[in-house]
Design an enzyme around this catalytic site. Sequence first.
Site, PDB file in Angstrom:
ATOM      1  N   THR A   1       7.647  29.999  38.553  1.00  0.00           N
ATOM      2  CA  THR A   1       6.962  28.724  38.733  1.00  0.00           C
ATOM      3  C   THR A   1       6.014  28.745  39.927  1.00  0.00           C
TER       4      THR A   1
ATOM      5  N   GLY B   1      14.372  30.002  43.461  1.00  0.00           N
ATOM      6  CA  GLY B   1      15.581  29.838  44.236  1.00  0.00           C
ATOM      7  C   GLY B   1      15.840  31.044  45.133  1.00  0.00           C
TER       8      GLY B   1
ATOM      9  N   GLU C   1      14.666  25.703  34.232  1.00  0.00           N
ATOM     10  CA  GLU C   1      14.869  26.532  33.039  1.00  0.00           C
ATOM     11  C   GLU C   1      14.297  25.872  31.802  1.00  0.00           C
TER      12      GLU C   1
HETATM   13  C1  LIG Z   1      21.803  28.775  41.602  1.00  0.00           C
HETATM   14  C2  LIG Z   1      22.351  29.485  40.416  1.00  0.00           C
HETATM   15  C3  LIG Z   1      23.846  29.301  40.335  1.00  0.00           C
HETATM   16  C4  LIG Z   1      24.576  30.040  39.476  1.00  0.00           C
HETATM   17  C5  LIG Z   1      23.911  31.087  38.632  1.00  0.00           C
HETATM   18  C6  LIG Z   1      24.939  31.972  38.049  1.00  0.00           C
HETATM   19  C7  LIG Z   1      24.890  32.262  36.787  1.00  0.00           C
HETATM   20  C8  LIG Z   1      23.864  31.648  35.931  1.00  0.00           C
HETATM   21  C9  LIG Z   1      24.434  30.435  35.353  1.00  0.00           C
HETATM   22  C10 LIG Z   1      23.759  29.348  35.149  1.00  0.00           C
HETATM   23  C11 LIG Z   1      22.401  29.178  35.656  1.00  0.00           C
HETATM   24  C12 LIG Z   1      22.389  27.927  36.393  1.00  0.00           C
HETATM   25  C13 LIG Z   1      21.496  27.624  37.253  1.00  0.00           C
HETATM   26  C14 LIG Z   1      20.273  28.372  37.530  1.00  0.00           C
HETATM   27  C15 LIG Z   1      19.516  27.550  38.489  1.00  0.00           C
HETATM   28  C16 LIG Z   1      18.228  27.549  38.543  1.00  0.00           C
HETATM   29  C17 LIG Z   1      17.442  28.519  37.740  1.00  0.00           C
HETATM   30  C18 LIG Z   1      16.144  27.941  37.401  1.00  0.00           C
HETATM   31  C19 LIG Z   1      15.222  29.069  37.087  1.00  0.00           C
HETATM   32  C20 LIG Z   1      13.961  28.579  36.520  1.00  0.00           C
HETATM   33  O1  LIG Z   1      13.694  27.423  36.398  1.00  0.00           O
HETATM   34  S1  LIG Z   1      12.971  29.861  36.039  1.00  0.00           S
HETATM   35  C21 LIG Z   1      11.560  29.059  35.385  1.00  0.00           C
HETATM   36  C22 LIG Z   1      11.889  28.375  34.083  1.00  0.00           C
HETATM   37  N1  LIG Z   1      10.680  27.993  33.441  1.00  0.00           N
HETATM   38  C23 LIG Z   1      10.627  27.676  32.152  1.00  0.00           C
HETATM   39  O2  LIG Z   1      11.619  27.606  31.465  1.00  0.00           O
HETATM   40  C24 LIG Z   1       9.249  27.421  31.605  1.00  0.00           C
HETATM   41  C25 LIG Z   1       9.328  26.705  30.264  1.00  0.00           C
HETATM   42  N2  LIG Z   1       8.166  27.026  29.464  1.00  0.00           N
HETATM   43  C26 LIG Z   1       8.263  27.915  28.423  1.00  0.00           C
HETATM   44  O3  LIG Z   1       9.291  28.487  28.111  1.00  0.00           O
HETATM   45  C27 LIG Z   1       7.001  28.144  27.623  1.00  0.00           C
HETATM   46  O4  LIG Z   1       5.872  27.843  28.398  1.00  0.00           O
HETATM   47  C28 LIG Z   1       6.981  27.267  26.345  1.00  0.00           C
HETATM   48  C29 LIG Z   1       8.043  27.758  25.416  1.00  0.00           C
HETATM   49  C30 LIG Z   1       7.190  25.811  26.684  1.00  0.00           C
HETATM   50  C31 LIG Z   1       5.628  27.387  25.699  1.00  0.00           C
HETATM   51  O5  LIG Z   1       5.374  28.742  25.630  1.00  0.00           O
HETATM   52  P1  LIG Z   1       4.013  29.202  24.946  1.00  0.00           P
HETATM   53  O6  LIG Z   1       2.938  28.256  25.265  1.00  0.00           O
HETATM   54  O7  LIG Z   1       3.776  30.627  25.271  1.00  0.00           O
HETATM   55  O8  LIG Z   1       4.458  29.174  23.464  1.00  0.00           O
HETATM   56  P2  LIG Z   1       4.143  28.126  22.342  1.00  0.00           P
HETATM   57  O9  LIG Z   1       4.815  26.826  22.601  1.00  0.00           O
HETATM   58  O10 LIG Z   1       2.671  28.104  22.070  1.00  0.00           O
HETATM   59  O11 LIG Z   1       4.884  28.858  21.161  1.00  0.00           O
HETATM   60  C32 LIG Z   1       4.401  30.109  20.680  1.00  0.00           C
HETATM   61  C33 LIG Z   1       5.512  30.736  19.888  1.00  0.00           C
HETATM   62  O12 LIG Z   1       6.411  31.374  20.794  1.00  0.00           O
HETATM   63  C34 LIG Z   1       7.728  30.951  20.538  1.00  0.00           C
HETATM   64  N3  LIG Z   1       8.483  31.018  21.774  1.00  0.00           N
HETATM   65  C35 LIG Z   1       8.209  30.378  22.923  1.00  0.00           C
HETATM   66  N4  LIG Z   1       9.119  30.684  23.857  1.00  0.00           N
HETATM   67  C36 LIG Z   1       9.988  31.542  23.265  1.00  0.00           C
HETATM   68  C37 LIG Z   1      11.157  32.220  23.712  1.00  0.00           C
HETATM   69  N5  LIG Z   1      11.638  32.067  24.964  1.00  0.00           N
HETATM   70  N6  LIG Z   1      11.812  33.019  22.847  1.00  0.00           N
HETATM   71  C38 LIG Z   1      11.356  33.152  21.582  1.00  0.00           C
HETATM   72  N7  LIG Z   1      10.249  32.545  21.081  1.00  0.00           N
HETATM   73  C39 LIG Z   1       9.594  31.744  21.936  1.00  0.00           C
HETATM   74  C40 LIG Z   1       7.579  29.548  20.038  1.00  0.00           C
HETATM   75  O13 LIG Z   1       8.720  29.124  19.335  1.00  0.00           O
HETATM   76  C41 LIG Z   1       6.374  29.718  19.147  1.00  0.00           C
HETATM   77  O14 LIG Z   1       6.783  30.328  17.973  1.00  0.00           O
HETATM   78  P3  LIG Z   1       6.058  29.916  16.610  1.00  0.00           P
HETATM   79  O15 LIG Z   1       6.723  30.751  15.570  1.00  0.00           O
HETATM   80  O16 LIG Z   1       4.590  30.212  16.830  1.00  0.00           O
HETATM   81  O17 LIG Z   1       6.314  28.445  16.447  1.00  0.00           O
HETATM   82  C1  LIG Z   2      16.533  22.759  41.201  1.00  0.00           C
HETATM   83  C2  LIG Z   2      15.393  23.581  40.684  1.00  0.00           C
HETATM   84  C3  LIG Z   2      15.498  24.964  40.734  1.00  0.00           C
HETATM   85  C4  LIG Z   2      14.453  25.745  40.259  1.00  0.00           C
HETATM   86  N1  LIG Z   2      14.550  27.119  40.354  1.00  0.00           N
HETATM   87  C5  LIG Z   2      13.517  27.872  39.908  1.00  0.00           C
HETATM   88  C6  LIG Z   2      13.575  29.297  40.027  1.00  0.00           C
HETATM   89  O1  LIG Z   2      14.559  29.850  40.522  1.00  0.00           O
HETATM   90  N2  LIG Z   2      12.525  30.028  39.589  1.00  0.00           N
HETATM   91  C7  LIG Z   2      11.411  29.430  39.030  1.00  0.00           C
HETATM   92  O2  LIG Z   2      10.487  30.152  38.645  1.00  0.00           O
HETATM   93  N3  LIG Z   2      11.328  28.081  38.898  1.00  0.00           N
HETATM   94  C8  LIG Z   2      12.352  27.302  39.327  1.00  0.00           C
HETATM   95  N4  LIG Z   2      12.284  25.938  39.198  1.00  0.00           N
HETATM   96  C9  LIG Z   2      11.072  25.339  38.625  1.00  0.00           C
HETATM   97  C10 LIG Z   2      11.341  24.822  37.226  1.00  0.00           C
HETATM   98  O3  LIG Z   2      11.516  25.897  36.352  1.00  0.00           O
HETATM   99  C11 LIG Z   2      10.164  23.942  36.791  1.00  0.00           C
HETATM  100  O4  LIG Z   2      10.116  22.826  37.629  1.00  0.00           O
HETATM  101  C12 LIG Z   2      10.371  23.526  35.352  1.00  0.00           C
HETATM  102  O5  LIG Z   2      10.104  24.605  34.491  1.00  0.00           O
HETATM  103  C13 LIG Z   2       9.499  22.325  34.965  1.00  0.00           C
HETATM  104  O6  LIG Z   2       8.144  22.661  35.081  1.00  0.00           O
HETATM  105  P1  LIG Z   2       7.157  21.693  35.910  1.00  0.00           P
HETATM  106  O7  LIG Z   2       7.756  21.489  37.218  1.00  0.00           O
HETATM  107  O8  LIG Z   2       5.814  22.272  35.770  1.00  0.00           O
HETATM  108  O9  LIG Z   2       7.221  20.324  35.128  1.00  0.00           O
HETATM  109  P2  LIG Z   2       6.028  19.653  34.276  1.00  0.00           P
HETATM  110  O10 LIG Z   2       5.899  20.373  32.990  1.00  0.00           O
HETATM  111  O11 LIG Z   2       4.833  19.473  35.131  1.00  0.00           O
HETATM  112  O12 LIG Z   2       6.714  18.235  33.957  1.00  0.00           O
HETATM  113  C14 LIG Z   2       6.092  17.008  34.242  1.00  0.00           C
HETATM  114  C15 LIG Z   2       6.112  16.148  32.979  1.00  0.00           C
HETATM  115  O13 LIG Z   2       5.189  16.718  32.037  1.00  0.00           O
HETATM  116  C16 LIG Z   2       5.785  16.710  30.750  1.00  0.00           C
HETATM  117  N5  LIG Z   2       5.223  17.795  29.929  1.00  0.00           N
HETATM  118  C17 LIG Z   2       4.822  19.003  30.347  1.00  0.00           C
HETATM  119  N6  LIG Z   2       4.379  19.753  29.313  1.00  0.00           N
HETATM  120  C18 LIG Z   2       4.525  18.987  28.205  1.00  0.00           C
HETATM  121  C19 LIG Z   2       4.262  19.182  26.822  1.00  0.00           C
HETATM  122  N7  LIG Z   2       3.755  20.336  26.348  1.00  0.00           N
HETATM  123  N8  LIG Z   2       4.551  18.178  25.977  1.00  0.00           N
HETATM  124  C20 LIG Z   2       5.085  17.023  26.420  1.00  0.00           C
HETATM  125  N9  LIG Z   2       5.343  16.768  27.723  1.00  0.00           N
HETATM  126  C21 LIG Z   2       5.065  17.742  28.598  1.00  0.00           C
HETATM  127  C22 LIG Z   2       7.252  16.973  31.043  1.00  0.00           C
HETATM  128  O14 LIG Z   2       8.065  16.539  29.929  1.00  0.00           O
HETATM  129  C23 LIG Z   2       7.483  16.141  32.291  1.00  0.00           C
HETATM  130  O15 LIG Z   2       7.842  14.813  31.894  1.00  0.00           O
HETATM  131  C24 LIG Z   2      13.310  25.126  39.690  1.00  0.00           C
HETATM  132  C25 LIG Z   2      13.218  23.736  39.631  1.00  0.00           C
HETATM  133  C26 LIG Z   2      14.263  22.965  40.118  1.00  0.00           C
HETATM  134  C27 LIG Z   2      14.150  21.474  40.036  1.00  0.00           C
END
Ligand SMILES: CC/C=C\C/C=C\C/C=C\C/C=C\C/C=C\CCCC(=O)SCCNC(=O)CCNC(=O)[C@H](O)C(C)(C)COP(=O)(O)OP(=O)(O)OC[C@H]1O[C@@H](n2cnc3c(N)ncnc32)[C@H](O)[C@@H]1OP(=O)(O)O
Ligand SMILES: Cc1cc2nc3c(=O)[nH]c(=O)nc-3n(C[C@H](O)[C@H](O)[C@H](O)COP(=O)(O)OP(=O)(O)OC[C@H]3O[C@@H](n4cnc5c(N)ncnc54)[C@H](O)[C@@H]3O)c2cc1C
Length: 593
Positions: free
Chosen positions: A69, A108, A351
């Site tokens: 992110t 994180g 996530e």
């Molecule tokens: C502190 C931790 C404590 C304990 C940990 C210990 C163990 C772990 C236990 C638990 C964990 C608990 C806590 C963890 C704490 C914090 C961690 C937080 C970490 C993060 O937040 S990391 C960052 C996370 N970010 C995201 O998740 C971003 C979300 N966005 C996306 O995934 C993508 O942008 C999207 C899917 C929304 C859009 O992707 P895109 O634009 O590339 O794709 P399209 O929407 O156009 O779709 C195209 C096509 O691709 C398919 N697709 C998309 N994603 C996937 C995938 N992941 N796998 C398979 N296929 C995928 C989609 O379905 C489309 O397919 P189609 O056939 O064309 O329809």
């Molecule tokens: C506690 C915490 C721990 C984290 N740890 C990590 C980490 O370890 N590593 C890491 O990489 N990231 C981490 N993150 C970041 C986290 O993964 C992002 O904040 C998360 O993926 C959401 O993305 P954003 O912040 O851009 O939200 P945004 O997408 O900007 O969300 C804002 C609003 O926009 C809306 N929106 C966005 N896109 C769409 C769409 N296509 N259609 C409809 N509505 C939409 C959402 O629903 C939401 O209401 C952490 C966040 C938190 C809060």
Amino acid sequence: MDRMEELGFRSETDRQIFREAAAPVELSPFGLHSGMFVPTLERQGTPEQSRKWVPLGKSFKMIGTYAQTELGHGTFIRGLETTATFDPETQEFILDSPTLSSIKYWPGNVAKTVNHCLVMAQLYTQGKCHGTHLFLVQVRNMEDHTIMPGLEIGDIGPKLGFDGVDNGFMRFNKYRIPRMNMLMRYAKVLENGDYIKPKNAKLTYGAMVMIRVFIVMDAFKTLSRAAVIAVRYSAVRRQSELRPGGEEAQVMDYQTQQYKLFPLLATSYAFLLAAEGMSQIYAKISSDIERGNLEDMPQLHALACGLKAFCTWVACEGIEVCRMSCGGHGYSHASGIPKIYANIVGACTYEGENTVMMLQTARYLSKCYIRGQRGESLPELIQYLTTDLNVKSTLGEDCSFESLVAAYSHRAARMVAVACKLQQTNKKKGMAGHDAWNKSTVPFIAATKAHCHLFIVRNFVTILSQKKIDPATHNVLSQLCTLYAVYGIVENMGEFMQDGYFNQDQVSILNRKVLALLEDIRPNAVALVDAFDYPDHLLQSCLGRYDGQVYEALYEYSKSSPLNNTDIHSSYYNYIRPMMQKRSESKNISAKL
Ligand SMILES: CC/C=C\C/C=C\C/C=C\C/C=C\C/C=C\CCCC(=O)SCCNC(=O)CCNC(=O)[C@H](O)C(C)(C)COP(=O)(O)OP(=O)(O)OC[C@H]1O[C@@H](n2cnc3c(N)ncnc32)[C@H](O)[C@@H]1OP(=O)(O)O
Ligand SMILES: Cc1cc2nc3c(=O)[nH]c(=O)nc-3n(C[C@H](O)[C@H](O)[C@H](O)COP(=O)(O)OP(=O)(O)OC[C@H]3O[C@@H](n4cnc5c(N)ncnc54)[C@H](O)[C@@H]3O)c2cc1C
């Protein structure tokens, strides 16, 4: 870590449980290292890369996190701006944060803990961008932990919760890493800069799918802990007269208290079984993917997204109900509930922000609906989409599992059909595909919630019908399963009734059944929360103590408050007394009030 080695904890599950016991209310600063960094090295690195790095990670010589992110992007991975440009002269990638919005923000433990990161960056080679890929980046000196030159790293500041995790920011200034630090299991860059593309670009997103599956279990853990605290407290707390002139009643004997808590108790059991079911599906499909069979990857992605969003939304709402059901003491940190909430509510965002995740599942449902309409075969979990929507419910007084699953299947199938038909109507009106989609996403979210709800109800029923359980336990679990399903219908009656699926008598049956089940479960409520076997040390709650000595614990907890270290606080001398003196001088107010 050494203690886990001494105790012989090898499995990640055992190590996770030990970490939670060691730091019960704070998330471990090594959680992302163990939960995301090391598993991603194992799954996204080549065999050679895994052999080199995984032992270093597992022995904590290398401590890492997942840095994806940025300030400007979290959801839209394809919009990430950090660049990794291949330099064939030096066989290196040059990482750069070209804009303010490209600064990595939120990862994180990046602020102070880790010495390595898995960085998601746009890969450039031979002047062409090939999209986002993962790179292993050393961010601190392995000798003295100082920040590597070319990097700016810091903490992002206070958050709602997650205090044990130092979420940070990180800025790259033409920072060079070896070519072989790109995780190359699926995509590669050769020495000459040629890019070898992966079988599927989304394989790079695999780490997120894995964590989403973990988070479904976290939703169970946190909701169930709050339920344990609230149910035990409701058994101890006596308040008001249920019978005029009688003794004050246990608050658990009020029907309203039961209606608040027992469905959440049932939800906790349902989510435990759903998390186990999700984990089994993940294990099967992810091993297929590792063997190159990507056929079920879309189904896994859709299920992980949907359940992660559904379960965290429900868990967070439920934890708040548990807190409020404990009255004033629930609002105190002494209850343990505020911390549970503060640490899990972020899961509705991290996530994968829940709405966005639900829409990923909705997109999959939309495609499956069209395939179903064409008579194509559908995966077992989606076959309900071809349910005959003209059929009405056969639900009777017994509220059988079969009639309940049929109701949830009908509701989900109907709602998916409504959303898809709106999408199709939008297209027929001449809307472009993306507008037709966007203008149908609200009904798609509702339909996807119904889809997830069906999965959880059906999973609960399936396990009760398949597992060998002693009759007494089976009876109680069946009561919980029926309560979970009937309560879900009663609370969403409009969605079940919109097409007249239930008749009025059946609605009355359901409303009676949910109240009857509260009475059935009341005698076993405390035993059902005790069954989770959470030690007091893990709950950290004066209200949820196993021995029920709540008031003694609250009194001791309060006496230990730092504010009680002195009788008169410095604020009296610094502010209160000067204010009072100033008032009395100015208005001749008698000192003897
Ligand atoms: C502190 C931790 C404590 C304990 C940990 C210990 C163990 C772990 C236990 C638990 C964990 C608990 C806590 C963890 C704490 C914090 C961690 C937080 C970490 C993060 O937040 S990391 C960052 C996370 N970010 C995201 O998740 C971003 C979300 N966005 C996306 O995934 C993508 O942008 C999207 C899917 C929304 C859009 O992707 P895109 O634009 O590339 O794709 P399209 O929407 O156009 O779709 C195209 C096509 O691709 C398919 N697709 C998309 N994603 C996937 C995938 N992941 N796998 C398979 N296929 C995928 C989609 O379905 C489309 O397919 P189609 O056939 O064309 O329809
Ligand atoms: C506690 C915490 C721990 C984290 N740890 C990590 C980490 O370890 N590593 C890491 O990489 N990231 C981490 N993150 C970041 C986290 O993964 C992002 O904040 C998360 O993926 C959401 O993305 P954003 O912040 O851009 O939200 P945004 O997408 O900007 O969300 C804002 C609003 O926009 C809306 N929106 C966005 N896109 C769409 C769409 N296509 N259609 C409809 N509505 C939409 C959402 O629903 C939401 O209401 C952490 C966040 C938190 C809060």
